[in-house]
Design a protein around this motif. Structure first.
Motif, PDB file in Angstrom:
ATOM      1  N   ILE A   1       2.197   1.868  -3.390  1.00 24.24           N
ATOM      2  CA  ILE A   1       1.170   2.345  -4.327  1.00 24.24           C
ATOM      3  C   ILE A   1       0.886   3.831  -4.065  1.00 24.24           C
ATOM      4  O   ILE A   1       0.780   4.636  -4.999  1.00 24.24           O
ATOM      5  CB  ILE A   1      -0.111   1.491  -4.252  1.00 24.24           C
ATOM      6  N   ASN A   2       0.830   4.215  -2.773  1.00 25.43           N
ATOM      7  CA  ASN A   2       0.605   5.637  -2.451  1.00 25.43           C
ATOM      8  C   ASN A   2       1.723   6.495  -3.043  1.00 25.43           C
ATOM      9  O   ASN A   2       1.480   7.568  -3.601  1.00 25.43           O
ATOM     10  CB  ASN A   2       0.579   5.853  -0.936  1.00 25.43           C
TER      11      ASN A   2
ATOM     12  N   PHE B   1      -5.776  -0.215 -10.709  1.00 23.14           N
ATOM     13  CA  PHE B   1      -5.111   1.077 -10.595  1.00 23.14           C
ATOM     14  C   PHE B   1      -5.885   2.141 -11.386  1.00 23.14           C
ATOM     15  O   PHE B   1      -6.018   3.279 -10.944  1.00 23.14           O
ATOM     16  CB  PHE B   1      -3.670   0.942 -11.089  1.00 23.14           C
TER      17      PHE B   1
ATOM     18  N   TYR C   1      -8.799   3.193  -9.406  1.00 22.73           N
ATOM     19  CA  TYR C   1      -8.415   4.063  -8.286  1.00 22.73           C
ATOM     20  C   TYR C   1      -8.107   5.484  -8.770  1.00 22.73           C
ATOM     21  O   TYR C   1      -8.529   6.464  -8.165  1.00 22.73           O
ATOM     22  CB  TYR C   1      -7.204   3.465  -7.556  1.00 22.73           C
TER      23      TYR C   1
ATOM     24  N   GLN D   1       0.826  -1.197   0.000  1.00 20.63           N
ATOM     25  CA  GLN D   1       0.000   0.000   0.000  1.00 20.63           C
ATOM     26  C   GLN D   1       0.867   1.256   0.000  1.00 20.63           C
ATOM     27  O   GLN D   1       0.605   2.215  -0.718  1.00 20.63           O
ATOM     28  CB  GLN D   1      -0.914  -0.038   1.227  1.00 20.63           C
TER      29      GLN D   1
ATOM     30  N   VAL E   1       1.225   6.863  -6.729  1.00 24.35           N
ATOM     31  CA  VAL E   1       0.157   7.822  -7.058  1.00 24.35           C
ATOM     32  C   VAL E   1       0.691   9.251  -6.921  1.00 24.35           C
ATOM     33  O   VAL E   1       0.459  10.111  -7.783  1.00 24.35           O
ATOM     34  CB  VAL E   1      -1.071   7.585  -6.144  1.00 24.35           C
TER      35      VAL E   1
ATOM     36  N   LEU F   1      -6.692   0.328  -1.058  1.00 22.22           N
ATOM     37  CA  LEU F   1      -7.046   1.513  -1.860  1.00 22.22           C
ATOM     38  C   LEU F   1      -8.451   2.019  -1.545  1.00 22.22           C
ATOM     39  O   LEU F   1      -8.819   3.127  -1.931  1.00 22.22           O
ATOM     40  CB  LEU F   1      -6.948   1.182  -3.359  1.00 22.22           C
TER      41      LEU F   1
END
Ligand code: ASP
Length: 441
Positions: free
Chosen positions: A21-22, A125, A128, A18, A25, A87
């Motif tokens: 992924i943050n 993704f 999101y 996570q 982003v 997410l």
């Protein structure tokens, strides 16, 4: 290139947890030019964790070998559920798993099954980010020969993407008329990014991965070597020959002639500017001619001696033929007045040594054949290597001062490298001597 479009490929590390992924982003949103994102399947979360692509390879092999695959399928499901939960989106992972299982039973094959790692991750993704998802199978096509059909691919990808300000595209696969989905080689999401960059005429193609810095010499040999900040596509080809691979060679092939730069960034160190790969060195590169010193050990030199060899025709053809028939590539050759020498990689040569020597004897009837062992090839890579004045003097002074015996010299006709052959035992000393003379400012 003034399109202001950046195509960004994020490797498996970017989707491993996570946190990652943050981070990914944030990187995407920090530059509005990052329009098209190429996604990899999730990477490993901890040392013993198996990355998604490998899990899917195992899944397919268990299925085809009629072994129990339920645990692997469950692992795949759990990983995606974990990501979707993190997410906070309502993505239907179970529907994707049903599809995967169904297609496994339909015998869609390894490439289809493995490609689902990038496919599902990219779908999640895209949801999101709130960006469109574009299946790579609709824009990347392989021809009957198994290679990318460039014309069809570039025009399909350009057609689809020209109407989209943003898109998320799964890496690593495309569509093949004969086999359905077809994978690129491992790490092939980079190829997807290169293809998309060409199709949309991007101003930059980025690769974000866990790649550590690219050094101008092996840090295990040279203390604190300089980091390569700028390298040309041509130089990179030379480096990949010596085992320094930043991305798949197909990427160089796709990008070198059109001038789209690639920037290699480290996802764990986002403040680091990374390394740029361009057709020509930019002025800010500000470096000596030499970009890098790299080499490999364990070559064999095979010397064939025969009086009057220089007057005979077809010697090269016979010698190369003997090696080619045995699938051994002749890395280099040197031809003298009575001596013809071939450089080959070991251990392939040693495995077939007796039959090769016999074949050479039968074909050429030489006076003598000798095999010299434990030789290394060291290449000094840099544009201008053959034309800038004083390069050879610097090189050979340094080598002579270090007391190293040189067994071979080859100057690449492309002005990008000089290769020297030394004994394995002198490998480290040669790299150090060359580094001080050629790279250190
Ligand atoms: N996921 C694929 C691999 O592990 C492709 C990639 O990461 O580019 O090789």
């Amino acid at each position: 290139m003034d399109s202001n479009i950046i195509v960004s490929k994020f490797g498996s590390a970017a989707f491993a947890s996570q946190d990652m992924i943050n981070k990914t982003v944030n990187i995407i949103h920090s530059d509005p030019r990052r329009c098209y994102i190429v996604v990899a399947a999730p990477g490993s979360r901890f040392a013993e964790d198996v990355k998604m692509t490998d899990l899917l390879f195992i899944l397919n092999s268990r299925y085809t070998n009629r072994e129990d695959f339920s645990e692997i399928l469950e692992n795949v499901r759990e990983r995606f559920i974990e990501i979707v939960r993190g997410l906070g989106i309502s993505f239907d992972v179970d529907a994707e798993m049903m599809n995967l299982k169904k297609n496994l039973f339909f015998g869609k094959g390894n490439d289809y099954v493995v490609s689902r790692g990038e496919y599902i991750m990219a779908k999640i993704f895209a949801e999101y980010l709130g960006w469109p998802f574009i299946d790579a199978a609709n824009i990347i096509f392989f021809g009957k020969d198994g290679n990318i059909d460039h014309e069809k691919t570039f025009s399909a990808a350009a057609e689809v993407l020209k109407n989209l300000d943003h898109a998320v595209i799964p890496g690593f696969y495309g569509a093949s008329g004969t086999t359905g989905v077809k994978l690129f080689p491992r790490g092939g999401g980079d190829i997807t990014a290169a293809v998309i960059s060409r199709a949309v005429d991007a101003s930059l193609c980025e690769k974000w991965s866990e790649t550590t810095k690219i050094f101008s010499a092996d840090p295990a040999i040279v203390e604190n070597p300089e980091v390569i900040r700028h390298v040309t596509y041509g130089e990179l080809k030379q480096l990949s020959y010596m085992g320094i691979r930043i991305f798949h060679e197909d990427v160089i092939f796709l990008m070198q002639d059109i001038g789209i730069p690639i920037r290699i960034r480290n996802i764990y160190d986002i403040d680091d500017a990374g390394t740029s790969v361009t057709s020509e060195l930019p002025p800010e590169a500000n470096r000596n001619v030499t970009a890098c010193i790299a080499g490999r050990r364990n070559y064999r030199f095979i010397h064939i001696e025969k009086f009057g060899l220089n007057r005979l025709t077809g010697i090269g053809q016979k010698v190369f033929g003997i090696f080619t028939e045995r699938n051994i590539s002749c890395e280099h050759y040197m031809s003298g007045i009575y001596r013809f020498s071939i450089v080959v990689k070991n251990p392939l040569f040693d495995l077939k040594r007796a039959e090769i020597l016999q074949a050479l004897n039968d074909a050429i009837h030489p006076e003598k054949i000798t095999v010299e062992k434990n030789l290394s090839l060291i290449t000094i890579v840099g544009k201008g290597m053959g034309t800038v004045k004083g390069i050879f003097a610097r090189m050979f002074n340094a080598i002579a001062e270090a007391g190293i015996k040189v067994r071979m010299i080859e100057q690449g006709s492309d002005d990008l490298n000089i290769i020297i052959g030394v004994y394995d035992e002198d490998f480290d000393a040669t790299v150090r001597a060359l580094y001080s003379a050629m790279i250190l400012k």
